[in-house]
Design a protein around this motif. Structure first.
Motif, PDB file in Angstrom:
ATOM      1  N   VAL A 124      -5.291  -6.702  -7.571  1.00  7.75           N
ATOM      2  CA  VAL A 124      -5.222  -8.064  -7.037  1.00  7.75           C
ATOM      3  C   VAL A 124      -4.473  -8.965  -8.009  1.00  7.75           C
ATOM      4  CG1 VAL A 124      -6.572 -10.047  -6.244  1.00  7.75           C
ATOM      5  CG2 VAL A 124      -7.369  -7.718  -5.764  1.00  7.75           C
ATOM      6  N   LEU A 152      -0.602  -8.309  -7.951  1.00  5.21           N
ATOM      7  CA  LEU A 152       0.179  -8.859  -6.844  1.00  5.21           C
ATOM      8  C   LEU A 152       0.089 -10.376  -6.755  1.00  5.21           C
ATOM      9  CD1 LEU A 152      -0.289  -6.302  -3.946  1.00  5.21           C
ATOM     10  CD2 LEU A 152       1.341  -6.326  -5.818  1.00  5.21           C
ATOM     11  N   ASP A 153      -0.990 -10.955  -7.251  1.00  7.34           N
ATOM     12  CA  ASP A 153      -1.118 -12.412  -7.188  1.00  7.34           C
ATOM     13  C   ASP A 153       0.004 -13.112  -7.938  1.00  7.34           C
ATOM     14  OD1 ASP A 153      -3.261 -12.547  -5.512  1.00  7.34           O
ATOM     15  OD2 ASP A 153      -4.768 -12.955  -7.065  1.00  7.34           O
ATOM     16  N   PHE A 213       2.792 -13.257  -5.445  1.00  9.00           N
ATOM     17  CA  PHE A 213       2.473 -14.206  -4.388  1.00  9.00           C
ATOM     18  C   PHE A 213       2.711 -15.635  -4.868  1.00  9.00           C
ATOM     19  CE2 PHE A 213      -0.723 -10.932  -2.679  1.00  9.00           C
ATOM     20  CZ  PHE A 213       0.214 -10.411  -1.801  1.00  9.00           C
ATOM     21  N   GLY A 221       7.009 -16.687  -3.299  1.00  8.73           N
ATOM     22  CA  GLY A 221       6.493 -16.915  -1.959  1.00  8.73           C
ATOM     23  C   GLY A 221       7.519 -16.804  -0.853  1.00  8.73           C
ATOM     24  N   TYR A 256       6.586 -12.877   0.797  1.00  4.43           N
ATOM     25  CA  TYR A 256       5.389 -12.713  -0.027  1.00  4.43           C
ATOM     26  C   TYR A 256       4.289 -13.687   0.401  1.00  4.43           C
ATOM     27  CZ  TYR A 256       7.175  -9.241  -3.249  1.00  4.43           C
ATOM     28  OH  TYR A 256       7.643  -8.060  -3.784  1.00  4.43           O
ATOM     29  N   ARG A 309       0.664 -12.460   1.884  1.00  7.96           N
ATOM     30  CA  ARG A 309      -0.622 -12.888   1.335  1.00  7.96           C
ATOM     31  C   ARG A 309      -1.539 -13.411   2.435  1.00  7.96           C
ATOM     32  NH1 ARG A 309      -1.534 -16.790  -3.929  1.00  7.96           N
ATOM     33  NH2 ARG A 309      -3.756 -16.368  -4.161  1.00  7.96           N
ATOM     34  N   ARG A 321      -2.722 -10.419   4.447  1.00 10.26           N
ATOM     35  CA  ARG A 321      -3.733  -9.675   3.672  1.00 10.26           C
ATOM     36  C   ARG A 321      -5.084 -10.359   3.747  1.00 10.26           C
ATOM     37  NH1 ARG A 321      -4.216 -10.436  -2.687  1.00 10.26           N
ATOM     38  NH2 ARG A 321      -4.776 -12.474  -1.799  1.00 10.26           N
ATOM     39  N   ASP A 322      -5.099 -11.674   3.563  1.00  8.12           N
ATOM     40  CA  ASP A 322      -6.362 -12.399   3.545  1.00  8.12           C
ATOM     41  C   ASP A 322      -7.002 -12.452   4.929  1.00  8.12           C
ATOM     42  OD1 ASP A 322      -6.025 -12.757   0.863  1.00  8.12           O
ATOM     43  OD2 ASP A 322      -5.490 -14.880   0.963  1.00  8.12           O
ATOM     44  N   LEU A 338      -4.077  -3.488   0.644  1.00  8.84           N
ATOM     45  CA  LEU A 338      -4.125  -4.779  -0.044  1.00  8.84           C
ATOM     46  C   LEU A 338      -5.398  -5.552   0.293  1.00  8.84           C
ATOM     47  CD1 LEU A 338      -0.433  -6.063   0.200  1.00  8.84           C
ATOM     48  CD2 LEU A 338      -1.443  -4.400  -1.363  1.00  8.84           C
ATOM     49  N   ARG A 386      -8.714  -6.601  -2.128  1.00 13.35           N
ATOM     50  CA  ARG A 386      -9.127  -8.005  -2.235  1.00 13.35           C
ATOM     51  C   ARG A 386     -10.641  -8.169  -2.174  1.00 13.35           C
ATOM     52  NH1 ARG A 386     -10.489 -12.495  -2.638  1.00 13.35           N
ATOM     53  NH2 ARG A 386      -9.489 -14.447  -1.980  1.00 13.35           N
TER      54      ARG A 386
END
Length: 260
Positions: free
Chosen positions: A8, A11-12, A15, A19, A43, A47, A50-51, A83, A87
């Motif tokens: 995490v 990749l953050d 992100f 972006g 990106y 994100r 993914r969330d 991903l 998370r």
């Protein structure tokens, strides 16, 4: 490099810094024709997606320490599951759709996956073995309709926040099964730290250029397939996906990548 990073964390950074840059490209059919073309996902969009998936998985009972299986013939969904599972502290178990029934039954039961993500081919394969399972996972179907399944669209439309889960480098991230050449396949656990170390070991081995377009040429159930996902995304590069492992040679021509 920081040895205390998780996937995490890895990749953050991208992100936050890239972006608007393209992260992933997926082949889609051109409307009204037989041709296919790559469509980009930035990106920032990756994100959000993914969330959304992480929230959906959590709302359906997947919590830290649990496992989710993947049985598909390719597509972008396995990447998103990887991903999203990272998370919320869930471990992903990618399976080979061409495995013999005996091997799949063993891998599903041995890993104890509570949810299994399947596409149409994966659903047909699972339907051949579900009667042989002592414990049947909940099925998430990425396309079409099926009996007693949770549609992918429903999973992605859950209106709830992603739970705040503390992830450590030592936490389990993946289970990959061996080929089974000397008996039933054995599950090999990969922690966040394991995969981060693999990524950082080859950090500058391919190219110092940014961005760089890379083609994913290895299936998800191989260790190199895992590296094929996290390495380019951790670098802030562009990752082109094949429609399936059987279409790598045709799809790489459409990608025209700089590396694979």
């Amino acid at each position: 490099m920081d040895a205390k990073k998780t996937l995490v964390d890895l990749l953050d950074r991208c992100f936050a810094n890239f972006g608007t840059r393209t992260a992933v490209r997926v082949l889609r059919p051109v409307e009204g024709g037989r041709q296919w073309r790559y469509e980009p996902l930035t990106y920032a969009e990756l994100r959000v997606t993914r969330d959304q998936l992480a929230a959906g998985l959590a709302a359906n009972g997947l919590k830290k320490g649990k496992r989710i299986g993947i049985l598909t013939d390719g597509g972008s969904e396995p990447l998103l599951v990887f991903l999203a599972a990272d998370r919320i502290g869930v471990s992903a178990v990618p399976l080979c759709i061409k495995s013999p029934d005996e091997i799949l039954v063993h891998s599903i039961e041995h890993s104890g996956v509570e949810v299994l993500v399947v596409d149409r081919k994966g659903y047909e394969k699972y339907s051949q073995i579900d009667g042989r399972l002592d414990q049947t996972p909940r099925i998430v179907l990425t396309e079409g309709e099926g009996k007693d399944v949770l549609p992918w669209e429903d999973l992605m439309s859950v209106e709830s926040p992603v739970p705040d889960v503390e992830i450590s480098p030592e936490d389990e991230s993946k289970i990959l099964y061996t080929s089974g050449s000397s008996g039933l396949p054995k599950g090999v656990i990969q922690t966040h730290a394991n995969i981060v170390a693999n990524v950082e070991e080859v950090w500058d081995a391919l190219s110092p250029r940014e961005p760089f377009r890379m083609f994913k040429s290895v299936p998800d159930y191989h260790s190199m397939g895992i590296l094929n996902i996290y390495y380019p995304l951790a670098k802030g590069w562009i990752l082109d996906l094949a429609r399936s492992p059987d279409r790598v040679l045709s799809d790489i021509r459409l990608s025209e990548p700089e590396g694979f």
